[in-house]
Enzyme design. Structure first.
Site, mmCIF file in Angstrom:
data_model
loop_
_atom_site.group_PDB
_atom_site.id
_atom_site.type_symbol
_atom_site.label_atom_id
_atom_site.label_comp_id
_atom_site.label_asym_id
_atom_site.label_seq_id
_atom_site.Cartn_x
_atom_site.Cartn_y
_atom_site.Cartn_z
ATOM 1 N N HIS A 181 75.666 74.351 83.611
ATOM 2 C CA HIS A 181 74.965 73.096 83.900
ATOM 3 C C HIS A 181 73.703 72.934 83.049
ATOM 4 O O HIS A 181 73.167 73.907 82.508
ATOM 5 C CB HIS A 181 74.584 73.040 85.380
ATOM 6 N N GLU A 221 77.435 79.542 92.339
ATOM 7 C CA GLU A 221 76.581 80.621 91.854
ATOM 8 C C GLU A 221 76.393 81.689 92.927
ATOM 9 O O GLU A 221 76.614 81.464 94.117
ATOM 10 C CB GLU A 221 75.223 80.041 91.417
ATOM 11 N N GLU A 260 46.193 80.333 55.193
ATOM 12 C CA GLU A 260 46.820 80.885 56.401
ATOM 13 C C GLU A 260 47.209 79.770 57.372
ATOM 14 O O GLU A 260 48.300 79.783 57.948
ATOM 15 C CB GLU A 260 45.869 81.873 57.068
ATOM 16 N N ASP A 296 51.664 83.669 56.708
ATOM 17 C CA ASP A 296 50.549 84.269 56.001
ATOM 18 C C ASP A 296 50.125 83.327 54.877
ATOM 19 O O ASP A 296 50.870 82.425 54.480
ATOM 20 C CB ASP A 296 50.936 85.633 55.429
ATOM 21 N N ASP A 321 53.910 87.685 53.774
ATOM 22 C CA ASP A 321 52.951 88.035 52.727
ATOM 23 C C ASP A 321 53.595 87.943 51.348
ATOM 24 O O ASP A 321 53.001 87.402 50.396
ATOM 25 C CB ASP A 321 52.427 89.450 52.973
ATOM 26 N N ASP A 381 48.751 88.144 60.699
ATOM 27 C CA ASP A 381 47.750 89.196 60.563
ATOM 28 C C ASP A 381 46.345 88.605 60.404
ATOM 29 O O ASP A 381 45.390 89.330 60.120
ATOM 30 C CB ASP A 381 48.082 90.135 59.399
#
Length: 478
Positions: A281, A357, A50, A9, A124, A75
């Site tokens: 891995h 796997e 900003e 902000d 803020d 925002d």
């Protein structure tokens, strides 16, 4: 891969007028604040301030981990829409700032989201602290900042409000937060002596998250203290969390009969454990895309990033100097990772079929979303039942667990008292950790396991196990 949230902000008291910015970098998995940045920048407009906040936040995220994905939340509708490419940048002051922000990290690693101002309180307050400091003729002092506390609100210890669960099958951050809240409530109602007697109990919260494969999207949260390992497989249900917390608080190891037989209270005749250092891995081309990649797929090799990761982990293991043997899954990505380590350590690589796997059947090469779209019923069964197989006759998690258990027993007998590096995959590593903790099968979905991460489990002669490390990626940081 790590994920950060950058909240930024900026403000100007006069627009243009005395201006400052604030940025905070948050670990998306745990909600932990990793970095704060704020600065008084002199006279500027709101929009310039900003953008300056955005730049500071992205740079801080890059310093922490240049490979991490970043979700920017602001925002400022203007900045979010311009950086997302939906709005043109016309103002001459904005163009160079936007261009600079786009260069800090690759575009594919950064996404932008607009949030209401009340959800951007931390950044803020940092911006206002910076402007207040400028008014006094000073610069912002991180040591004196109260922005995190003020943003959390009255009665808070400064912890960040974590997001509600989202994504299949849940969100680790929200689950962990609810578990901790339940534990705090339960402890507050228990007898003080019983509560204090829980010191020395290690609590591992295997919290809700997504991914037993390279489709992993959320992180497990571990609170490691001393003593007995206890796993709470939480689902975010308040009653269940509170019951688990009360059980933990009410049953401390207060007598010789209830104390653990290994770990910190190990009997001296158990001897040195068989210690398995578990290495996932390095990245393949499928890893950053979060695609299912098991033993039945294309057997990809490491990408350039994966090869760099393998070299980094090899250097780290060489510095530690404790590994005596190296075993690897037969797939290409594990053998390549193991080869990099073996070259550093001067050891040979033994291929162990049991470390391969899981076979994900027809899901191989697909993302979680693509599987949800094409095979929704099969996916729902797989998420709910460890006996369920992926579409097309893949391997169930129950079958994987049986295979990994047999492999573990064979290897602990063969390497008693030795330290062995097992280079393997997501599901085998998570299964070994799950079995060591005595956690339920659904805990597989509640752990984050990054590419080229290290974990470790020690196995004692009496059959007990101790999880020593999980998902350590410190060696990958610059």
């Amino acid at each position: 891969m790590r994920e950060f949230i950058v909240e930024a902000d900026g403000g100007s008291r006069g627009n243009p007028g005395p201006a400052g910015y604030g940025s905070v970098v948050i670990d998306a998995a745990t909600g932990e604040t990793l970095a704060e940045r704020a600065e008084f920048i002199g006279v500027a407009t709101n929009n310039v301030a900003e953008y300056r906040g955005l730049l500071a936040g992205l740079r801080a995220a890059r310093e922490l981990d240049p490979a991490a994905t970043v979700r920017v939340r602001m925002d400022s509708k203007l900045v979010v829409e311009q950086m997302s490419g939906r709005w043109k940048i016309k103002h001459p002051d904005m163009k160079p700032l936007a261009a600079e922000a786009a260069r800090i990290l690759p575009a594919g690693q950064v996404s932008y989201e607009w949030i209401p101002r009340e959800r951007n309180k931390h950044a803020d307050r940092l911006a206002n602290e910076a402007m207040d400091a400028g008014k006094r003729g000073e610069q912002w002092d991180a040591a004196a900042s109260r922005a995190a506390l003020d943003a959390a609100g009255p009665g808070s210890a400064g912890s960040r409000a974590l997001p509600e669960p989202s994504g299949p099958p849940g969100d680790a951050t929200a689950g962990a937060a609810k578990a901790r809240e339940a534990l705090a409530r339960a402890r507050a109602t228990e007898d003080t002596t019983a509560t204090e007697a829980t010191t020395g109990t290690a609590v591992t919260e295997a919290t809700t998250g997504a991914g037993a494969t390279e489709a992993t999207t959320a992180a497990a949260v571990t609170e490691a203290t001393t003593g007995t390992a206890v796993t709470e497989a939480t689902t975010g249900a308040g009653d269940a969390d509170a019951r688990a917390a009360r059980t933990l608080a009410a049953t401390p190891p207060t007598s010789p009969e209830t104390r653990p037989s290994v770990g910190w209270a190990s009997a001296p005749d158990l001897g040195a454990p068989a210690t398995f250092v578990l290495l996932r891995h390095g990245e393949t081309p499928l890893t950053p895309q979060k695609r299912f990649s098991g033993r039945g797929g294309s057997d990809p090799s490491l990408s350039a990033v994966g090869r760099e990761q393998a070299e980094r982990v090899a250097a780290a293991l060489a510095r530690r100097g404790t590994v005596q043997h190296i075993l690897a899954s037969p797939l290409a990505r594990t053998r390549e990772t193991a080869g990099a380590v073996a070259a550093r350590l001067g050891l040979e690589v033994v291929v162990e079929e049991g470390l391969i796997e899981t076979d994900f059947g027809a899901w191989e090469g697909l993302t979680f979303g693509e599987v949800r779209e094409r095979h929704p019923e099969d996916l729902n069964r797989w998420l709910a039942d460890p006996e369920a197989e992926p579409t097309g006759g893949g391997e169930s998690f129950a079958a994987t667990a049986a295979r990994i258990s047999a492999t573990r027993d064979k290897l602990t007998a063969a390497y008693a008292g030795r330290t062995v590096l097992l280079v393997t995959h997501v599901t085998p590593i998570k299964t070994l950790v799950r079995l060591a903790l005595g956690a339920p099968p659904e805990s597989l979905f509640r752990m984050e396991l990054s590419a080229a991460s290290l974990s470790a489990v020690a196995y004692y002669a009496d059959g007990n196990a101790s999880v020593r490390l999980f998902n350590d990626t410190s060696h990958l940081r610059p």
